[in-house]
Design a protein around this motif. Structure first.
Motif, PDB file in Angstrom:
ATOM      1  N   LYS C 192       0.952  -1.560   0.022  1.00  0.00           N
ATOM      2  CA  LYS C 192      -0.155   0.153  -0.311  1.00  0.00           C
ATOM      3  C   LYS C 192       1.161   0.845  -0.460  1.00  0.00           C
ATOM      4  O   LYS C 192       0.836   2.276  -0.949  1.00  0.00           O
ATOM      5  N   SER C 193       1.804   1.116   0.638  1.00  0.00           N
ATOM      6  CA  SER C 193       2.825   2.159   0.698  1.00  0.00           C
ATOM      7  C   SER C 193       3.421   2.914  -0.645  1.00  0.00           C
ATOM      8  O   SER C 193       3.993   3.328  -0.482  1.00  0.00           O
ATOM      9  N   LEU C 194       3.481   1.975  -1.153  1.00  0.00           N
ATOM     10  CA  LEU C 194       4.600   1.865  -2.579  1.00  0.00           C
ATOM     11  C   LEU C 194       3.006   3.081  -3.718  1.00  0.00           C
ATOM     12  O   LEU C 194       4.200   3.342  -4.420  1.00  0.00           O
ATOM     13  N   GLY C 195       2.066   3.128  -3.526  1.00  0.00           N
ATOM     14  CA  GLY C 195       1.217   4.048  -4.655  1.00  0.00           C
ATOM     15  C   GLY C 195       0.433   5.320  -3.322  1.00  0.00           C
ATOM     16  O   GLY C 195       1.351   5.600  -2.590  1.00  0.00           O
ATOM     17  N   ASP C 196      -0.853   5.428  -3.494  1.00  0.00           N
ATOM     18  CA  ASP C 196      -1.378   6.093  -2.766  1.00  0.00           C
ATOM     19  C   ASP C 196      -2.320   4.842  -1.521  1.00  0.00           C
ATOM     20  O   ASP C 196      -2.691   4.131  -1.596  1.00  0.00           O
ATOM     21  N   PRO C 197      -1.340   5.866  -0.531  1.00  0.00           N
ATOM     22  CA  PRO C 197      -1.906   4.549   1.096  1.00  0.00           C
ATOM     23  C   PRO C 197      -3.291   4.662   0.690  1.00  0.00           C
ATOM     24  O   PRO C 197      -3.065   3.585   1.523  1.00  0.00           O
ATOM     25  N   GLU C 198      -3.956   4.689   0.640  1.00  0.00           N
ATOM     26  CA  GLU C 198      -5.513   4.662   0.449  1.00  0.00           C
ATOM     27  C   GLU C 198      -6.549   3.777   0.123  1.00  0.00           C
ATOM     28  O   GLU C 198      -7.133   3.370  -0.310  1.00  0.00           O
ATOM     29  N   GLU C 199      -5.359   3.461  -1.351  1.00  0.00           N
ATOM     30  CA  GLU C 199      -5.916   2.416  -2.600  1.00  0.00           C
ATOM     31  C   GLU C 199      -4.758   1.442  -2.741  1.00  0.00           C
ATOM     32  O   GLU C 199      -3.534   2.004  -3.503  1.00  0.00           O
ATOM     33  N   LEU C 200      -5.166   0.363  -2.544  1.00  0.00           N
ATOM     34  CA  LEU C 200      -3.920  -0.994  -2.497  1.00  0.00           C
ATOM     35  C   LEU C 200      -4.065  -0.932  -4.124  1.00  0.00           C
ATOM     36  O   LEU C 200      -2.328  -1.257  -4.286  1.00  0.00           O
ATOM     37  N   LEU C 201      -4.822  -0.560  -4.581  1.00  0.00           N
ATOM     38  CA  LEU C 201      -4.272  -1.715  -6.020  1.00  0.00           C
ATOM     39  C   LEU C 201      -3.750  -0.489  -7.043  1.00  0.00           C
ATOM     40  O   LEU C 201      -3.755  -0.537  -8.321  1.00  0.00           O
ATOM     41  N   ASP C 202      -3.166   0.934  -6.763  1.00  0.00           N
ATOM     42  CA  ASP C 202      -2.722   2.330  -7.063  1.00  0.00           C
ATOM     43  C   ASP C 202      -1.577   1.606  -8.363  1.00  0.00           C
ATOM     44  O   ASP C 202      -0.989   2.561  -8.664  1.00  0.00           O
ATOM     45  N   VAL C 203      -0.835   0.435  -7.509  1.00  0.00           N
ATOM     46  CA  VAL C 203       1.161  -0.399  -8.135  1.00  0.00           C
ATOM     47  C   VAL C 203       0.491  -0.586  -9.302  1.00  0.00           C
ATOM     48  O   VAL C 203       1.322  -0.886  -9.764  1.00  0.00           O
ATOM     49  N   HIS C 204      -1.047  -1.329  -9.724  1.00  0.00           N
ATOM     50  CA  HIS C 204      -1.373  -2.373 -10.903  1.00  0.00           C
ATOM     51  C   HIS C 204      -1.395  -1.037 -12.182  1.00  0.00           C
ATOM     52  O   HIS C 204      -2.017   0.213 -12.092  1.00  0.00           O
ATOM     53  N   PRO C 205      -1.300  -1.371 -13.953  1.00  0.00           N
ATOM     54  CA  PRO C 205      -0.822  -2.850 -13.801  1.00  0.00           C
ATOM     55  C   PRO C 205       0.824  -2.993 -13.167  1.00  0.00           C
ATOM     56  O   PRO C 205       1.499  -1.664 -13.777  1.00  0.00           O
ATOM     57  N   ASP C 233     -20.969 -13.418 -23.338  1.00  0.00           N
ATOM     58  CA  ASP C 233     -21.008 -13.856 -22.262  1.00  0.00           C
ATOM     59  C   ASP C 233     -21.759 -13.789 -21.027  1.00  0.00           C
ATOM     60  O   ASP C 233     -22.294 -13.533 -20.457  1.00  0.00           O
ATOM     61  N   PRO C 234     -20.563 -14.014 -20.252  1.00  0.00           N
ATOM     62  CA  PRO C 234     -21.483 -14.629 -18.509  1.00  0.00           C
ATOM     63  C   PRO C 234     -21.726 -14.361 -17.504  1.00  0.00           C
ATOM     64  O   PRO C 234     -22.509 -13.692 -16.180  1.00  0.00           O
ATOM     65  N   GLY C 235     -21.479 -12.298 -17.670  1.00  0.00           N
ATOM     66  CA  GLY C 235     -21.758 -11.031 -16.679  1.00  0.00           C
ATOM     67  C   GLY C 235     -20.861 -11.567 -15.763  1.00  0.00           C
ATOM     68  O   GLY C 235     -21.755 -10.884 -14.983  1.00  0.00           O
ATOM     69  N   MET C 236     -19.353 -12.038 -15.564  1.00  0.00           N
ATOM     70  CA  MET C 236     -18.689 -12.097 -14.387  1.00  0.00           C
ATOM     71  C   MET C 236     -18.030 -10.825 -14.143  1.00  0.00           C
ATOM     72  O   MET C 236     -17.942  -9.706 -14.894  1.00  0.00           O
ATOM     73  N   PRO C 237     -17.565 -10.474 -12.856  1.00  0.00           N
ATOM     74  CA  PRO C 237     -17.248  -8.969 -12.562  1.00  0.00           C
ATOM     75  C   PRO C 237     -15.920  -9.130 -12.934  1.00  0.00           C
ATOM     76  O   PRO C 237     -15.584  -7.908 -13.493  1.00  0.00           O
ATOM     77  N   TRP C 238     -15.432  -9.934 -13.868  1.00  0.00           N
ATOM     78  CA  TRP C 238     -14.420 -10.491 -14.732  1.00  0.00           C
ATOM     79  C   TRP C 238     -14.966  -9.826 -16.220  1.00  0.00           C
ATOM     80  O   TRP C 238     -13.765  -9.586 -17.292  1.00  0.00           O
ATOM     81  N   THR C 239     -15.714  -9.401 -16.591  1.00  0.00           N
ATOM     82  CA  THR C 239     -16.412  -9.863 -18.193  1.00  0.00           C
ATOM     83  C   THR C 239     -16.883  -8.453 -18.033  1.00  0.00           C
ATOM     84  O   THR C 239     -17.093  -8.073 -19.523  1.00  0.00           O
ATOM     85  N   GLU C 240     -17.076  -7.791 -17.370  1.00  0.00           N
ATOM     86  CA  GLU C 240     -18.220  -6.379 -17.088  1.00  0.00           C
ATOM     87  C   GLU C 240     -18.142  -5.082 -16.417  1.00  0.00           C
ATOM     88  O   GLU C 240     -17.312  -6.137 -15.497  1.00  0.00           O
ATOM     89  N   GLY C 241     -17.628  -3.803 -16.267  1.00  0.00           N
ATOM     90  CA  GLY C 241     -17.525  -3.034 -15.156  1.00  0.00           C
ATOM     91  C   GLY C 241     -16.266  -2.827 -14.691  1.00  0.00           C
ATOM     92  O   GLY C 241     -15.247  -2.935 -16.581  1.00  0.00           O
ATOM     93  N   GLU C 242     -16.127  -1.654 -13.999  1.00  0.00           N
ATOM     94  CA  GLU C 242     -14.446  -1.118 -13.935  1.00  0.00           C
ATOM     95  C   GLU C 242     -13.320  -1.726 -13.302  1.00  0.00           C
ATOM     96  O   GLU C 242     -13.451  -3.302 -12.097  1.00  0.00           O
ATOM     97  N   SER C 243     -12.269  -1.867 -14.331  1.00  0.00           N
ATOM     98  CA  SER C 243     -11.262  -3.238 -14.103  1.00  0.00           C
ATOM     99  C   SER C 243     -10.896  -2.531 -12.719  1.00  0.00           C
ATOM    100  O   SER C 243     -10.662  -1.152 -12.629  1.00  0.00           O
ATOM    101  N   PRO C 244     -10.188  -3.200 -11.769  1.00  0.00           N
ATOM    102  CA  PRO C 244      -9.766  -2.642 -10.327  1.00  0.00           C
ATOM    103  C   PRO C 244      -9.138  -1.502 -10.358  1.00  0.00           C
ATOM    104  O   PRO C 244      -8.181  -1.570  -9.133  1.00  0.00           O
ATOM    105  N   ASP C 245      -7.392  -2.202 -11.738  1.00  0.00           N
ATOM    106  CA  ASP C 245      -6.664  -0.995 -11.638  1.00  0.00           C
ATOM    107  C   ASP C 245      -7.428   0.220 -12.078  1.00  0.00           C
ATOM    108  O   ASP C 245      -6.142   1.636 -11.537  1.00  0.00           O
ATOM    109  N   GLY C 246      -8.427   0.288 -11.761  1.00  0.00           N
ATOM    110  CA  GLY C 246      -8.814   1.777 -12.557  1.00  0.00           C
ATOM    111  C   GLY C 246      -8.257   2.280 -13.580  1.00  0.00           C
ATOM    112  O   GLY C 246      -8.875   3.405 -13.954  1.00  0.00           O
ATOM    113  N   GLU C 247      -8.119   2.030 -14.776  1.00  0.00           N
ATOM    114  CA  GLU C 247      -7.378   2.288 -15.329  1.00  0.00           C
ATOM    115  C   GLU C 247      -8.227   1.446 -17.198  1.00  0.00           C
ATOM    116  O   GLU C 247      -8.216   2.104 -18.408  1.00  0.00           O
TER     117      GLU C 247
END
Lengths: 282, 282, 282, 282, 282, 282
Positions: C192-205, C233-247
């Motif tokens: 967490k400390s490597l990116g925005d400390p509030e945002e664990l996934l800020d380091v991705h990709p 498309d099975p409509g799963m969290p990994w086929t639609e919506g925002e990606s967890p890296d926010g990008e």
């Protein structure tokens, strides 16, 4: 038991030492296609042959001991190719054109671990590994392993032959290539002698002593296409006609056309702490 | 590219789970005779076949994809044999006769590393190793590697078949044994198609494109005895008569009768700190 | 540099020695989930951290040295579980119920190579391998390697905890499980400390310093189905919506629907002696 | 070059075959303390000895060939211990007391891969590895490697001797133990002959040809304590008095008392995508 | 348990970074002669020493912790030699003389896997392997392993010293060479202390606690010639006179003169599907 | 089961073949960060997922089959970079500037073992090893292994991207980098779905099904400094405040301040021939 004398089986001369070629030669010593592998493979095969087949044991061991002499020839060739090898980065920097490239192309451990001698490793530097030794207890299977070893070994020797233009090295490799020719032939001959001597393929399917009627009779001569688009029978020698073992007739099918089966894999025991399974109702 | 569906190629049922047999099955998954090896071997062979031989590439890749499905079947068989497996030394001590022996005979990492599932290791617990994959660029050599793999693979499957009396496991193995029969036959057929189709051995000596006259002509059909006592020619099929490649006549000699050569290995460079050589005048 | 004292970090007591458990404990010493791996992994990571990030280096090295102490505790536990171990097949045959099963379940080299002590091998007997050490130069990637190591390490420790009912061993494992909990948390915190400390996934990709616009923009957030039958498309969290890296935004496609490309692999150079290619016009 | 005959060097008899002992014997064949290692080690050492020291080369090679005969004896012992081995889980279940434990204690690949014969693997099932072969180019270093190999080898043989009560196996091991005694002594004798023959330690420090004055003169005879609490000089033979090589006087210091040095490790090149370094100003 | 501080044990400076030398240094980190091996070897030896010999345990562990600091120094030296290393084939092509040769001579994974830092692999790129660690439970055998490790380690360091002309690297290596001198001496001193302190060889034959009279008394001091031609006794120090362990007198014999034994290997069980044996009456 | 077609998933073109880059690409095929590892890892994970979580199994297997297609793309890239590769030392000597450096920088076995094609080895030449495959039975642990694999894999691909300026290779790598971005994101998404979907860290500590109260409650959130000098709490995010798993509060302690424990290791059984212990009263 084993004996030695101080002669090489065949002359090993190097006119112009080449440390990069010394690295390449390691493949024929410690590589999967190399001489340590066949020496040990033939020994372990011989040791598994019972007394009543002493004529096979003697023949296999004759060649095992011969291969030990080939390791010796190649180890000598490595030492001779490393004579005068660059040992210092300072020297090679002053050396104009070829110095650094030569040092760059050497196998580091041939300097650092042996003082310019051979090792039981391959040309990539990976150590010989006992898992390569095939001695299955079944001589027919073993003979295929041997023909394969002598085929990839001869292929390796011909590639090394193309790589060098040193007359001594070419001469040594022409000897080793000749021995691989002989060994391919003698293992084929032994394979033939295991069944009907007129018919090489009489030994198939290996192992032949497993009762034919027990194996699944629907799939033992069916070519199975796994193409994602269902393909028609291409009418190849392996999809129609008699099988080479003389015991079946080739047919053709596809993965789309077979029934297959569901998996039916149950949840794990909670004591494994596999997740999500053990707790997923929570 | 590759595709999958969720079916197994053939039914995998286990009536009485047996964790010791789960360990044995690992040999057919991650062992040198196993399915990962052939799947990867056939893939790398296919990828080395140029476009003009697309019919060979298609055939080899068909079977590569089939073998992936065999890994899947065997991994499923391992999971099913591990169901209800002992996970605690306390339990097995209370378990009367067979408990401790069962836990003693399990593969530890099937409990500790996977939670009772399969791994890419062999029955001794040694991981799969990429060095086992033979894809030489020479299809004839590769076919011998494949026949060998399917021969030792079928031998392994027959030994597993003897080891179990679970009807589901026997049925699965009879399917896999049948596929090995087919694969032995199809690789022989492909091997035959590489040369004169009437003559399996037309491809020898492998590689056949190396000019025959370059190899040493004195030693390429001579059987070499290495017995410590000079032996007479035993008159075996590999010491007299035409060689099976049809290109030579077998003869017989012994290491006592060949000339051999001295070594002529010089002293090392003092910078290697090899001793006694560098300082032995001192 | 490094120091030691003669204390164990935490008490290691064994009430009833169990040689089969001594074998199992080897997984936590020399296994891929074990303590040698993390000790060396954290050291090599620390050594790659430049001076300006000395606070990370200090923290990573603190835990590296702690892990050395865990190897020591487990090696002690192995020695204590091997006390009174059977050393003779004659003894175990006379030993009634459990003797042979115990000897059968031991790790042979714990008797033969060490005289009843620990080794740097895993529970299957396979030696520790340096290839398991992940120290990539990129701290975010390294932290995922560390969380993974502490997760599989804690999973291993919990499975060992289930396997034993020796109170001393349970107590030791409860300590090691607690340390794995701590280490999972501290590596997450460092991540967490490597990116925005509030945002664990800020380091991705990972690596984040590679310019986003260079990567292929058609395929970087597309889920690719490889099912042999084209699936919706099975409509799963990994086929639609925002990606967890926010990008990016997830989409869905299948291998049936992408264009792909032909191979275009040419014939080999004749000097390779690849066949059939070099000679197939003959 | 090498020769063989069909005799074993010494009698190998097994009164009561024991498949668990067959597994244990593998350590003496393919283990790091085993006979393949010494056979190959002595060969590679001999091949690195230049012509002017032919008397050493002959002696080292004499023992190399002897060790090949020891592999042969042990491989025979494995086959004989596997006679009548259980091959089926059904059989052992019916077998009352000892059946399952025996099968559990066998090495799986001795059944599955060889049909009840020996392999080039150790007792844990790990294949022989060429990296174990020490042939450094420096005979004094090599002799220490050989004394070590014969010491751990003899230790292994004595442990195997305790493990069996089969009279044939005890007799064979008493022969091998005797040979290890001889080999320890002959390597010590060769080591002595490399320097002043009255003084074993004249060869130290190895390599002796590196100029003494170049090595750091402050630290070459100083014992360095690394205890986390600064300790007083314990007055041991290695902290005071003349050093055994006769070239220095032992002294004592601690890591607390030496100066040490800072690291000074710079940031990485941005092209490595190491993070946080390359982007940490952002 | 273990501690650290952020100092290096001795200064590590590199005047002119050299990526080819960075590859060579890997042998001293992850090679069989390297520092990871001795650090782990001394730790596992120390952990096997019982409480009553705490003075040995303390001494062995002192040096184990010291060796960890040597890995650290060498890892720092690798990072510093990789500074400014070529990372692009385009750059080196433009670089005139030395660029491509430098990139060709680098260890690929030092770029690709670590971003220009050290790894636990050797100079050939082969990972550290736990099988190299010798900790036999027998301190005399272990001391020979240690003297061997410090001898081949010092030999490696002297060869690296010849290879570089960077003053910083030479200075660091002169420190490490000095420590190897010390360690050779201290292990010899410990070895002496295990028996009669005046007599280094009092510990032989190792293990000394095995009863002398049990080993075969005909072969324990007999040099065995395996030359294919029967040789006369050469009258060497290892064929006559008192043995260095003071317990025997050397004699001389040859394989031609010993009785040897027949093999007596029976046919295999048909369930193994070994062939030709099981079916050869057919 | 598995299927294939003859298309590549994405175009693989090489404008200027470069044999040194062919070596580097091997890291992405057979290296620990490479495609064989992820293909096999995802397969073994999928095979361990029980039927009730078929949606996870389908998703994981979709990507496993995709990765097989990436091995295929990279193997094709290797073959194309090896076109026109130097095969003879004579040729390169005549070749002016770059010839020898190119041959020096190639991977020897890409010539000698495959005839200019790809192999399942890494860029250092070390074979793929099954021990790298993480399939723990616990999906949360597995997802961290997958994110790690895709992070180090993407890091590798970006480093390869910097190394080449061939437009075809850059284009291929930009595709593979994009897929790694997607895969990092999809594994994070799957990880989130295992617990509270709003809270990535809900799965910690992994395994979460082990009862919290059993682990040692004194040490499970305590940062342990191992600095040789007692350090004050540095007030970092990992020494104070709530732990990221939400189940504890970080604290700070040092090895100087914990109690630790004595070893209490007893003497060995005399039958081990461990020394000095068994005989030291003598």
């Amino acid at each position: 038991m084993f004996y030695h004398d101080d002669r090489l089986q065949y002359e090993v001369e190097v006119e112009e030492p080449n440390p990069v070629f010394a690295k390449m030669l390691q493949q024929a010593i410690g590589g999967v296609e190399g001489e340590i592998r066949v020496a040990m493979q033939y020994m372990f095969q011989a040791w598994a042959i019972p007394d009543e087949h002493a004529e096979y044991r003697a023949m296999v061991m004759d060649t095992a001991a011969e291969e030990l002499g080939h390791i010796e020839m190649l180890a000598t060739a490595v030492s001779k190719n490393l004579e005068g090898s660059p040992l210092s980065l300072a020297d090679v920097s002053n050396d104009g054109e070829m110095g650094l490239a030569t040092l760059a192309g050497m196998q580091p451990r041939q300097i650092l671990s042996t003082g310019l001698n051979a090792m039981p490793v391959d040309s990539n530097g990976v150590p010989f590994n006992g898992s390569w030794v095939v001695a299955s207890g079944n001589l027919a299977a073993d003979m295929y392993a041997n023909i394969m070893a002598e085929s990839t070994g001869r292929l390796l020797a011909t590639r090394l032959h193309e790589m060098t233009d040193d007359p001594g090295m070419k001469d040594m490799l022409e000897y080793l290539i000749a021995r691989d020719t002989m060994h391919q032939n003698q293992w084929v001959e032994l394979l033939k002698s295991l069944g009907d001597p007129e018919e090489l393929l009489d030994v198939h399917p290996i192992p032949d002593s497993f009762p034919d009627e027990v194996e699944n009779q629907e799939f033992n001569y069916a070519f199975l296409s796994t193409n994602a688009e269902r393909q028609d029978d291409p009418g190849m020698p392996w999809t129609e006609g008699e099988s080479p073992d003389g015991e079946g007739t080739f047919s053709y099918t596809t993965q789309h056309d077979i029934e297959g089966a569901p998996r039916n894999v149950d949840k794990a025991d909670p004591q494994t702490f596999n997740e999500p399974a053990p707790q997923d109702e929570d």
